[in-house]
Scaffold this motif. Structure first.
Motif, PDB file in Angstrom:
ATOM      1  N   LEU A  35      45.465  39.950  35.410  1.00  0.00           N
ATOM      2  CA  LEU A  35      45.652  39.604  36.816  1.00  0.00           C
ATOM      3  C   LEU A  35      47.024  40.126  37.189  1.00  0.00           C
ATOM      4  CD1 LEU A  35      44.413  35.887  36.794  1.00  0.00           C
ATOM      5  CD2 LEU A  35      43.082  37.965  37.127  1.00  0.00           C
ATOM      6  N   ASP A  48      40.229  47.024  39.826  1.00  0.00           N
ATOM      7  CA  ASP A  48      39.860  45.684  40.253  1.00  0.00           C
ATOM      8  C   ASP A  48      38.417  45.369  39.883  1.00  0.00           C
ATOM      9  OD1 ASP A  48      40.654  43.247  41.628  1.00  0.00           O
ATOM     10  OD2 ASP A  48      39.161  43.819  43.120  1.00  0.00           O
ATOM     11  N   GLY A  49      38.245  44.265  39.178  1.00  0.00           N
ATOM     12  CA  GLY A  49      36.913  43.841  38.763  1.00  0.00           C
ATOM     13  C   GLY A  49      36.443  44.446  37.462  1.00  0.00           C
ATOM     14  N   HIS A  53      41.939  41.961  37.676  1.00  0.00           N
ATOM     15  CA  HIS A  53      41.987  41.981  39.135  1.00  0.00           C
ATOM     16  C   HIS A  53      43.349  42.443  39.625  1.00  0.00           C
ATOM     17  CE1 HIS A  53      38.129  40.012  39.464  1.00  0.00           C
ATOM     18  NE2 HIS A  53      38.533  39.151  38.555  1.00  0.00           N
ATOM     19  N   ARG A  66      41.516  33.806  41.480  1.00  0.00           N
ATOM     20  CA  ARG A  66      41.135  34.717  40.393  1.00  0.00           C
ATOM     21  C   ARG A  66      41.397  34.084  39.027  1.00  0.00           C
ATOM     22  NH1 ARG A  66      37.470  38.257  42.161  1.00  0.00           N
ATOM     23  NH2 ARG A  66      38.301  39.638  43.756  1.00  0.00           N
TER      24      ARG A  66
END
Length: 118
Positions: A35, A48-49, A53, A66
């Protein structure tokens, strides 16, 4: 540091400015979902993902959301951690990168005009 990271569940770095951090690469090598702030140095390593993230700097509620998602879905977090490790294996192998640099230097030197003999 790798031993300490291997006991974790997540890597979190909500910085407002940063280049590519060594700690991010170490966390990815330790198969941790990441993150991190949506900054150029982080975008170079994290999609991202996929490996974790990318977060808007200063968005504490987004970070909290998140963070909770990752802890509540260990299966998805494990997949992200594995994807992070795959990125490191493919792009951050020091020996392979040094060989590549050596080849670039050799090519650059070979293409230089030869200096006239004195």
């Amino acid at each position: 540091i790798l031993a300490a990271l291997s006991g974790g569940d997540l890597y979190v770095s909500p910085s407002t400015s940063d280049g590519s951090s060594v700690s991010l690469l170490e966390a990815m090598a330790s198969e941790l979902p990441c993150l991190v702030s949506d900054l150029p140095g982080n975008r170079e390593w994290v999609r991202d993902g996929e490996q974790g993230h990318l977060l808007t700097p200063g968005d504490a509620p987004g970070l909290a959301r998140r963070f909770t998602e990752r802890l509540e879905d260990p299966s998805a977090s494990r997949r992200m951690g594995q994807a992070a490790r795959a990125v490191i294996s493919a792009r951050a192998d020091w020996r392979r990168n040094v060989r590549g640099l050596d080849g670039l230097y050799a090519k650059a030197m070979a293409s230089r005009p030869q200096e006239a003999a004195a």
